[in-house]
Design an enzyme around this catalytic site. Structure first.
Site, mmCIF file in Angstrom:
data_model
loop_
_atom_site.group_PDB
_atom_site.id
_atom_site.type_symbol
_atom_site.label_atom_id
_atom_site.label_comp_id
_atom_site.label_asym_id
_atom_site.label_seq_id
_atom_site.Cartn_x
_atom_site.Cartn_y
_atom_site.Cartn_z
ATOM 1 N N VAL A 30 0.832 -1.198 0.000
ATOM 2 C CA VAL A 30 0.000 0.000 0.000
ATOM 3 C C VAL A 30 0.873 1.258 0.000
ATOM 4 O O VAL A 30 0.522 2.272 -0.604
ATOM 5 C CB VAL A 30 -0.950 0.000 1.219
ATOM 6 C CG1 VAL A 30 -1.772 1.279 1.275
ATOM 7 C CG2 VAL A 30 -1.871 -1.219 1.175
ATOM 8 N N CYS A 31 2.032 1.190 0.649
ATOM 9 C CA CYS A 31 2.883 2.374 0.855
ATOM 10 C C CYS A 31 3.246 3.111 -0.432
ATOM 11 O O CYS A 31 3.096 4.336 -0.498
ATOM 12 C CB CYS A 31 4.140 1.997 1.626
ATOM 13 S SG CYS A 31 3.813 1.424 3.301
ATOM 14 N N PRO A 32 3.730 2.416 -1.486
ATOM 15 C CA PRO A 32 4.089 3.196 -2.679
ATOM 16 C C PRO A 32 2.893 3.895 -3.307
ATOM 17 O O PRO A 32 3.028 4.994 -3.849
ATOM 18 C CB PRO A 32 4.706 2.159 -3.624
ATOM 19 C CG PRO A 32 4.265 0.835 -3.107
ATOM 20 C CD PRO A 32 4.082 0.998 -1.636
ATOM 21 N N GLU A 82 0.425 5.246 -1.724
ATOM 22 C CA GLU A 82 0.186 6.458 -0.943
ATOM 23 C C GLU A 82 1.242 7.520 -1.226
ATOM 24 O O GLU A 82 0.931 8.701 -1.380
ATOM 25 C CB GLU A 82 0.204 6.138 0.551
ATOM 26 C CG GLU A 82 -0.974 5.323 1.028
ATOM 27 C CD GLU A 82 -1.002 5.245 2.544
ATOM 28 O OE1 GLU A 82 -2.086 5.418 3.103
ATOM 29 O OE2 GLU A 82 0.063 5.028 3.155
ATOM 30 N N ILE A 83 2.495 7.108 -1.281
ATOM 31 C CA ILE A 83 3.565 8.076 -1.503
ATOM 32 C C ILE A 83 3.430 8.692 -2.890
ATOM 33 O O ILE A 83 3.571 9.916 -3.060
ATOM 34 C CB ILE A 83 4.942 7.415 -1.297
ATOM 35 C CG1 ILE A 83 5.103 7.068 0.192
ATOM 36 C CG2 ILE A 83 6.067 8.333 -1.761
ATOM 37 C CD1 ILE A 83 6.312 6.238 0.510
#
Length: 199
Positions: free
Chosen positions: A49-51, A53-54
Site C-alpha cells: 500500500v505504501c508506494p 500512498e507516496i
C-alpha cells in the site's frame, strides 16, 4: 496512541533523503516552522500500500505547494533504503524520484513521539497537519491495510485556511467555495435553515 491535535508538534532531527535526492544526516522538522506541514508516516519501504500512498502525495505536490504546505514522509527504514526505493522505477515496485523528503526513523523515536506505533514495531498510516505556529490541527491514523485519501488532507488544509482567513467554522462535508458557519447559535440556525436537508 495519542491525540496531538491542539499541541505543539514533536520536533525531531534525523537522516533523510531530500526531494533533490541528497542524503542528509540532520533534517530538522522545525526548520519548516512558519509554513504549514503535512507530516505523514507509513510502515515500510518496498511494501504494498505504501508506494501507492507516496505516489498519491507526489502527484499532488503542486496542490500542496499552492496551499503553502510542505510535505514530509517518515518510516523506520534507513535513508539508504529510502534512496534505493527512490532509485527503483514504479513499474518495478519503487517510487522513482519524488518531490518531498523521506525521513529515516531508524531508532523509532519519531513514531513513538507521535504515538502511532503498530504492535509490529512499525508506524501506522498516520498523517498530521501542522500549522505555521507548529501546532497540530488535524490528524488521521489508519491501520496497515487501509490506504489514505490524500484529497481529504487537501480538503482539511482548505478548511483550516478558510477558518484562519474568515474566522468561521467549516460544517460537515465543507469544500472550498462553500459557505462557512458562524460559531454562534444564530449562525448554526442560519446555516441549518438552508443546508440541513443536504447534509
Amino acid at each position: 496512541m495519542s491525540v496531538l491535535v491542539t499541541q505543539q508538534a514533536p520536533d525531531f532531527t534525523a537522516a533523510a533523503v531530500l526531494a533533490n535526492g541528497t542524503i542528509v544526516d540532520d533534517f530538522q522538522l522545525s526548520s519548516l516552522k512558519g509554513k504549514k506541514i503535512m507530516l505523514f508516516f507509513y510502515p515500510l519501504d518496498f511494501t504494498f500500500v505504501c508506494p501507492s500512498e507516496i505516489l498519491a502525495h507526489h502527484h499532488r505536490i503542486s496542490k500542496f505547494a499552492e496551499k503553502g504546505v510542505e510535505v514530509v514522509g517518515v518510516s523506520v527504514d534507513s535513508q539508504f533504503t529510502h534512496n534505493a526505493w527512490r532509485n527503483t522505477a514504479p513499474a518495478d515496485g519503487g517510487l522513482g524520484a519524488i518531490d518531498f523528503p523521506l525521513v529515516a526513523d531508524t531508532d523509532h523515536s519519531i513514531m513513538q513521539a507521535y504515538g502511532i506505533v503498530h504492535p509490529a514495531g512499525i508506524a501506522l498510516r498516520a498523517s498530521f497537519l501542522i500549522d505555521e505556529n507548529f501546532d497540530v490541527r488535524h490528524q488521521v491514523v489508519n491501520d496497515l491495510p487501509l490506504g489514505r485519501d490524500v484529497d481529504e488532507m487537501l480538503r482539511m488544509i482548505d478548511a483550516l485556511d478558510f477558518h484562519t482567513t474568515h474566522g468561521e467554522v467549516c460544517p460537515a462535508g465543507w469544500n472550498k467555495g462553500d459557505e462557512g458557519m458562524k460559531d454562534t447559535p444564530e449562525g448554526v440556525a442560519e446555516y441549518l435553515a438552508k443546508n440541513a436537508d443536504k447534509l
